[in-house]
Design an enzyme around this catalytic site. Sequence first.
Site, PDB file in Angstrom:
ATOM      1  N   SER A  78       0.829  -1.202   0.000  1.00 11.10           N
ATOM      2  CA  SER A  78       0.000   0.000   0.000  1.00 11.10           C
ATOM      3  C   SER A  78       0.863   1.252   0.000  1.00 11.10           C
ATOM      4  O   SER A  78       1.975   1.264   0.544  1.00 11.10           O
ATOM      5  CB  SER A  78      -0.898  -0.004   1.245  1.00 11.10           C
ATOM      6  N   TYR A  98      -2.353   0.116  10.202  1.00 11.83           N
ATOM      7  CA  TYR A  98      -2.493  -0.582   8.919  1.00 11.83           C
ATOM      8  C   TYR A  98      -1.245  -0.373   8.072  1.00 11.83           C
ATOM      9  O   TYR A  98      -0.623  -1.330   7.587  1.00 11.83           O
ATOM     10  CB  TYR A  98      -3.729  -0.091   8.171  1.00 11.83           C
ATOM     11  N   LYS A 118       1.807  -3.083   6.948  1.00 13.52           N
ATOM     12  CA  LYS A 118       2.234  -3.328   5.570  1.00 13.52           C
ATOM     13  C   LYS A 118       3.743  -3.105   5.422  1.00 13.52           C
ATOM     14  O   LYS A 118       4.432  -3.869   4.742  1.00 13.52           O
ATOM     15  CB  LYS A 118       1.461  -2.412   4.611  1.00 13.52           C
TER      16      LYS A 118
END
Length: 351
Positions: free
Chosen positions: A123, A148, A152
Amino acid sequence: MILVTGGAGYIGSHTVLELLEAGHRVVVLDNLCNSSRLALERVEQLTGKRVEFVLGDILDRDLLERVFRDYPIEAVMHFAGLKAVGESVREPLHYYETNVGGSIALCQAMRSAGVYKLVFSSSATVYGESVSMPIREDCPTGIPTNPYGQSKLMAENVLKGLANSDPCWSIGLLRYFNPIGAHPSGRIGEDPNGIPNNLLPYMLQVAVGRLKRLSIYGNDYPTADGTGVRDYIHVVDLAKGHLKALERLDRQQGVSVWNLGTGQGYSVLQMVRAFEEVIGRPLPHRFVARRPGDIAQCWADPGKALRELGWRAERDLHAMLSDAWRWQTQNPDGYREPARKPEKVKVSLAS
């Protein structure tokens, strides 16, 4: 055969469709926590080809080993993970366990099976608050602003360390920006659980009456109209980028990083106005406080993907919004069956 973890989800199902149409055989591993088996059934209908499906969790090592033992897997596309920024702020341990621990478990099973080719769903959040726009792959990853993004980035670092330790590995890290849209057939699309965390699914549910109005998180960002700016990419373009990366890994070892985006940023208010043109009416909305973990702006420099993969995004914003609207109007309740009103029962009073 290609193993697609999380293949029943939004991006995964569109990628499975592209893989099948390109002639690949596919096995999907998914726990269906935020996805639907119906998506894969529709992929089969659209392509006329079969998808092997295994119900299970990426953290289940025994299951992973059985999957690699039972199927002739040559490469893996890894989508299985949690992806809501706001939820990650509330439940960071859950995100680290799934996104980092799940990636480790998968790579351990791959190594045991002698499978070393992996395309990883990363991402643009790994760049954090980038000081320059557009964002290139050589920009510092910095400190992502939410768990989040941190999960990643941690997973990326695990994969880089793995590739550095063993030259057998060929790993593609695809840092993509904001996937939206749906397959042009209207048969598969994004169907989040509960109130959507992302902008377009929220707008779609307001437009079909499932939600009362759109909440715009923040109108005081340092942008032209005060709302956040993002690089939106059609999910079909994104899926095709995964196939291009897979082809590249056939002739390239180590870790490679590619941004998948359009290179064009749109603000939230620009998105609302463009969507109103598609649906032909105003969209009810209101401004609320900023959301923890969000950044002001983020868009890609996709030049490296063009040079090395021969890939570029082909669909414009109107196509993204129109395809998404077609999906939502044909499937107002997503993959769920609409609630049925109870039938009236006639009661006989005869003795």
